[in-house]
Design an enzyme around this catalytic site. Structure first.
Site, PDB file in Angstrom:
ATOM      1  N   GLY A  45       0.832  -1.210   0.000  1.00  0.00           N
ATOM      2  CA  GLY A  45       0.000   0.000   0.000  1.00  0.00           C
ATOM      3  C   GLY A  45       0.856   1.246   0.000  1.00  0.00           C
ATOM      4  O   GLY A  45       1.905   1.272   0.645  1.00  0.00           O
ATOM      5  N   GLY A  72       0.373   5.667   0.059  1.00  0.00           N
ATOM      6  CA  GLY A  72      -0.580   6.778   0.113  1.00  0.00           C
ATOM      7  C   GLY A  72       0.132   7.981   0.681  1.00  0.00           C
ATOM      8  O   GLY A  72       1.339   7.928   0.933  1.00  0.00           O
ATOM      9  N   GLU A  73      -0.639   9.050   0.930  1.00  0.00           N
ATOM     10  CA  GLU A  73       0.042  10.228   1.500  1.00  0.00           C
ATOM     11  C   GLU A  73       0.503   9.866   2.907  1.00  0.00           C
ATOM     12  O   GLU A  73       1.396  10.459   3.465  1.00  0.00           O
ATOM     13  CB  GLU A  73      -0.886  11.451   1.489  1.00  0.00           C
ATOM     14  CG  GLU A  73      -1.950  11.495   2.567  1.00  0.00           C
ATOM     15  CD  GLU A  73      -3.112  10.556   2.242  1.00  0.00           C
ATOM     16  OE1 GLU A  73      -3.216  10.106   1.087  1.00  0.00           O
ATOM     17  OE2 GLU A  73      -3.880  10.234   3.179  1.00  0.00           O
ATOM     18  N   SER A 129       4.108   4.286   3.256  1.00  0.00           N
ATOM     19  CA  SER A 129       4.075   3.023   2.512  1.00  0.00           C
ATOM     20  C   SER A 129       3.925   1.872   3.486  1.00  0.00           C
ATOM     21  O   SER A 129       4.481   1.908   4.592  1.00  0.00           O
ATOM     22  CB  SER A 129       5.382   2.853   1.736  1.00  0.00           C
ATOM     23  OG  SER A 129       5.570   3.952   0.895  1.00  0.00           O
ATOM     24  N   VAL A 130       3.158   0.864   3.068  1.00  0.00           N
ATOM     25  CA  VAL A 130       2.951  -0.317   3.914  1.00  0.00           C
ATOM     26  C   VAL A 130       3.570  -1.517   3.223  1.00  0.00           C
ATOM     27  O   VAL A 130       3.340  -1.727   2.032  1.00  0.00           O
ATOM     28  CB  VAL A 130       1.454  -0.569   4.165  1.00  0.00           C
ATOM     29  CG1 VAL A 130       1.258  -1.774   5.072  1.00  0.00           C
ATOM     30  CG2 VAL A 130       0.806   0.670   4.777  1.00  0.00           C
ATOM     31  N   LYS A 136       4.053  -0.238   8.418  1.00  0.00           N
ATOM     32  CA  LYS A 136       3.860   1.049   7.733  1.00  0.00           C
ATOM     33  C   LYS A 136       5.047   1.957   8.050  1.00  0.00           C
ATOM     34  O   LYS A 136       5.389   2.140   9.222  1.00  0.00           O
ATOM     35  CB  LYS A 136       2.568   1.730   8.172  1.00  0.00           C
ATOM     36  CG  LYS A 136       2.322   3.052   7.449  1.00  0.00           C
ATOM     37  CD  LYS A 136       1.043   3.742   7.871  1.00  0.00           C
ATOM     38  CE  LYS A 136       1.202   4.541   9.133  1.00  0.00           C
ATOM     39  NZ  LYS A 136       0.019   5.383   9.442  1.00  0.00           N
ATOM     40  N   ASP A 161     -12.729   7.353  11.233  1.00  0.00           N
ATOM     41  CA  ASP A 161     -12.409   7.205   9.797  1.00  0.00           C
ATOM     42  C   ASP A 161     -12.791   5.811   9.305  1.00  0.00           C
ATOM     43  O   ASP A 161     -12.035   5.153   8.590  1.00  0.00           O
ATOM     44  CB  ASP A 161     -10.917   7.484   9.536  1.00  0.00           C
ATOM     45  CG  ASP A 161     -10.634   7.770   8.061  1.00  0.00           C
ATOM     46  OD1 ASP A 161      -9.467   7.632   7.642  1.00  0.00           O
ATOM     47  OD2 ASP A 161     -11.598   8.098   7.324  1.00  0.00           O
ATOM     48  N   ASN A 216     -10.369   1.010   5.340  1.00  0.00           N
ATOM     49  CA  ASN A 216      -9.775   0.858   6.689  1.00  0.00           C
ATOM     50  C   ASN A 216     -10.307  -0.367   7.411  1.00  0.00           C
ATOM     51  O   ASN A 216     -10.125  -0.496   8.623  1.00  0.00           O
ATOM     52  CB  ASN A 216     -10.055   2.115   7.530  1.00  0.00           C
ATOM     53  CG  ASN A 216      -9.227   3.296   7.072  1.00  0.00           C
ATOM     54  OD1 ASN A 216      -8.226   3.123   6.382  1.00  0.00           O
ATOM     55  ND2 ASN A 216      -9.646   4.494   7.428  1.00  0.00           N
ATOM     56  N   GLY A 231      -5.415   5.994  12.728  1.00  0.00           N
ATOM     57  CA  GLY A 231      -4.784   7.324  12.612  1.00  0.00           C
ATOM     58  C   GLY A 231      -5.692   8.483  12.968  1.00  0.00           C
ATOM     59  O   GLY A 231      -5.225   9.586  13.215  1.00  0.00           O
TER      60      GLY A 231
END
Ligand SMILES: Cn1cc(CCO)c2c3c(c(-c4ccccc4Cl)cc21)C(=O)NC3=O
Length: 291
Positions: free
Chosen positions: A18, A20-21, A24-25, A40, A138, A143, A182
């Site tokens: 993964g 994203g902003e 990275s995972v 992550k 979220d 998620n 998060g």
């Protein structure tokens, strides 16, 4: 900092799963215990910034939450070089967002029984989170992570005499788990960042924080609606407001009761929405519960 990274000392990187902003995972194997983890790596937030508060919130939440079957488990977190690293349980079935995309591509839908299982699992995770005076803030398909486990099913021996082959003894058990803490914040002193606006209820937008757990219920209602083929959710505009007025397209492939439950979960008045506790006892979700 030492320039030998703890990350590379302790883990062998298997694949990037993964980006994203957020960072990275990676799917990693721990060199010591030989287990697979989701790790992550994100750019270390500037001290005192909102990002740092979020990053610390995530670790605080995981530390408080310990182990629960429907919350992705946390193992460790540390800072190295200019990165924050968090080591979590690896869920081998992808995210709910991946599962929804796959079903859309195959022009298939979850059965009502599968949606009920998803709803109960995440409601259980929310009941635990809310009982710890925390809110997720979220909830969305991206998620929610899926763990699949093959389980040997006890075979009834009288049917075994004609021999039994692989598929009637091994079944796949699916567990849905709440991930990405998060945006987690405390119900009591909420210093929080808004989550994804597609799943955000109107009262939170208007800074009415009196019923924050019900914001998670609202987002879960829209998440289930999306998993049930409700289509991509609006980010703004008249369609966004339509939903916040409690209007939701009927999902014809599911029962009226199930559609009504989703509408109740996204009720404009947060106090009208079921809590995670009442959701789990809801007759639609435990049909056999009716005595
Ligand atoms: C993009 N992505 C894909 C996966 C694998 C799903 O089969 C994944 C995971 C996580 C996370 C994650 C989310 C937020 C914070 C930390 C992590 Cl490790 C992200 C993940 C996580 O905590 N556990 C995961 O399996």
């Amino acid at each position: 900092e030492s320039n030998i990274s703890r990350y590379h000392q302790e883990f062998l990187e298997l694949e990037l799963i993964g980006v994203g902003e957020f960072g990275s995972v990676f799917k990693c194997i721990n060199r010591l215990d030989g287990c697979i983890y989701a790790v992550k790596k994100s750019i270390k937030p500037v001290a005192g910034s909102v990002n740092e508060k979020n990053a610390l919130n995530e670790v605080y939440a995981h530390a408080v939450l310990g182990k629960h079957q429907h919350v992705v488990r946390y193992y460790s977190a540390w800072a190295e070089n200019d990165h924050m690293v968090i080591q979590n349980e690896y869920c081998n079935g992808g995210s709910l967002a991946d599962a929804i995309s796959k079903l859309q591509a195959e022009k298939r839908n979850f059965t009502e029984a599968e949606l009920r299982q998803l709803l109960i699992h995440i409601a259980e995770g929310l009941r635990y989170l809310h009982s710890m005076q925390l809110v997720h803030m979220d909830i969305k398909p991206g998620n929610i992570f899926i763990s699949k486990e093959k389980r040997l099913r006890a075979v009834d021996y009288d049917s075994a005499d004609d021999g039994f082959d692989e598929e009637d003894t091994v079944e796949e058990e699916i567990t849905y788990k709440l991930g990405d803490l998060g945006h987690v914040t405390s119900i009591n002193n909420p210093l929080f960042e808004e989550g994804d606006c597609r799943y955000l209820p109107a009262e939170i937008l208007h800074e009415d924080l009196a019923h924050m757990p019900k914001a998670d219920i609202f987002a879960l209602g829209l998440t289930i609606y999306e998993a049930g083929g409700g289509g991509a959710l609006p980010k703004n505009g008249p369609d966004w407001h339509e939903i916040r007025n409690g209007k939701l397209k009927e999902l014809p492939q599911y029962s009226r009761d199930f559609n009504e439950l989703l509408k109740l979960m996204i009720h404009p008045k947060p106090e009208m929405r079921p809590s995670a506790v009442t959701l789990i006892q809801h007759r639609v979700l435990c049909p056999f519960g009716k005595k």
